[in-house]
Design an enzyme around this catalytic site. Structure first.
Site, PDB file in Angstrom:
ATOM      1  N   ASP A   1       2.105   5.798   7.088  1.00  0.00           N
ATOM      2  CA  ASP A   1       1.942   4.803   6.027  1.00  0.00           C
ATOM      3  C   ASP A   1       2.059   5.498   4.671  1.00  0.00           C
ATOM      4  OD1 ASP A   1       1.471   2.452   4.723  1.00  0.00           O
ATOM      5  OD2 ASP A   1      -0.617   2.255   5.321  1.00  0.00           O
TER       6      ASP A   1
ATOM      7  N   CYS B   1       6.205  -0.088  -0.960  1.00  0.00           N
ATOM      8  CA  CYS B   1       6.252   0.319   0.457  1.00  0.00           C
ATOM      9  C   CYS B   1       7.651   0.293   1.059  1.00  0.00           C
ATOM     10  CB  CYS B   1       5.298  -0.541   1.280  1.00  0.00           C
ATOM     11  SG  CYS B   1       5.739  -2.297   1.405  1.00  0.00           S
TER      12      CYS B   1
ATOM     13  N   HIS C   1       4.116  -5.718   4.237  1.00  0.00           N
ATOM     14  CA  HIS C   1       3.938  -4.272   4.150  1.00  0.00           C
ATOM     15  C   HIS C   1       4.758  -3.609   5.245  1.00  0.00           C
ATOM     16  CE1 HIS C   1       2.242  -0.442   3.204  1.00  0.00           C
ATOM     17  NE2 HIS C   1       1.533  -0.336   4.306  1.00  0.00           N
TER      18      HIS C   1
END
Length: 291
Positions: free
Chosen positions: A137, A80, A117
């Protein structure tokens, strides 16, 4: 040259044509909501999620040069912090207002977990402040295909995959006006809370800190085995250790266990990740030793 104080995403250093070619984006680049959705979709479906640098014993470099070299110039992916480091620079370069936030991956758990994250809070430059922003995302590995509007109860079905955003609990008594945003993903047994986030801005240096923990801690799920994902409109492919699992939008799954020597070929054929010869051999040896 002025000192880099750590603000912003260095979009001016980005090789935008190379990035657009890598993800196969052929539409316009005007900073609109439609462009954002298109870029999000092509990024998610073109650049896989993977933690292989960690397993191969190398540090994860989050400088823009390093992230571009790995995710754009090579047939590789990242996790991420790498994905959103790159995507933030792209959006900034195109003129979007980009703010990073941190998320806590829960996957249905109720206890407090670390904020490991990275997500992006994005507005087109001409959007009214009365309009909801978008939550991007691109670095989770399992979608969503397109960003979601920050609206309580927002649900989206994207090529059969279901996602929704909800406002959660108030964070603490010290911040009575601050609540978590929960991203839920629909699975075979219904909705599962995937992660939570608070809309507090984080910066590149915070990515560095979070990435260090994720890539080095014995408590991190990414330091123990290969974990690779590739998301597409018709399938989610996951390599977890030696297990290859394919999930379809309707919940159907299939899984098989791979031999260590089959991993490099599977990475290339199922995930579009081509390792150098020395890394193919090293990965096979590492997995064989763990077995």
């Amino acid at each position: 040259m002025s000192e880099d104080l750590g603000y912003g995403w260095q979009g001016e250093l980005l090789d935008l044509p190379a990035y657009l070619k890598r993800i196969g984006h052929v539409g316009g680049t005007a900073p609109t909501a439609a462009t954002l959705r298109a870029l999000h979709r092509t990024h998610v479906t073109s650049i896989p999620f993977e933690n292989l640098e960690i397993i191969l014993g190398r540090p994860v470099d989050l400088s823009l040069d390093a992230v571009q070299a790995k995710l754009v110039e090579r047939p590789r992916g990242g996790y991420c912090f790498e994905h959103n480091r790159l995507f933030a620079a792209v959006l900034e370069r195109l003129g979007y207002e980009v703010t990073a936030v941190a998320g806590r991956v829960t996957m249905g758990a109720s206890k407090i977990l670390p904020a490991t994250h990275a997500l992006l809070h994005v507005r087109p430059p001409d959007a009214s402040r009365d309009e909801p922003a978008w939550l991007c995302d691109v670095g989770f590995g399992a979608g969503p295909l397109e960003p979601l509007r920050l609206v309580d109860g927002e649900e989206a079905v994207q090529d059969g995959w279901g996602f929704r955003l909800r406002r959660g609990r108030t964070v603490t008594a010290w911040t009575p006006n601050t609540s978590e945003w929960e991203l839920h993903q629909r699975g075979p047994d219904g909705w599962v809370q995937r992660h939570t986030s608070v809309l507090n801005e984080v910066f590149r240096i915070d990515f560095e800190v979070g990435s260090h923990y994720v890539s080095t801690s014995a408590r991190s799920p990414f330091t123990t085995r290969p974990f690779v994902q590739r998301f597409a409109p018709d399938s989610l492919r996951v390599l977890d250790g030696k297990t290859l699992k394919i999930t379809r939008p309707d919940g159907r799954t299939e899984a098989r266990t791979l031999a260590p020597e089959d991993l490099p070929k599977t990475l290339e054929e199922d995930f579009g990740i081509a390792l150098e010869d020395k890394d193919r051999t090293r990965l096979t040896d590492i997995i064989r030793a763990k077995a």
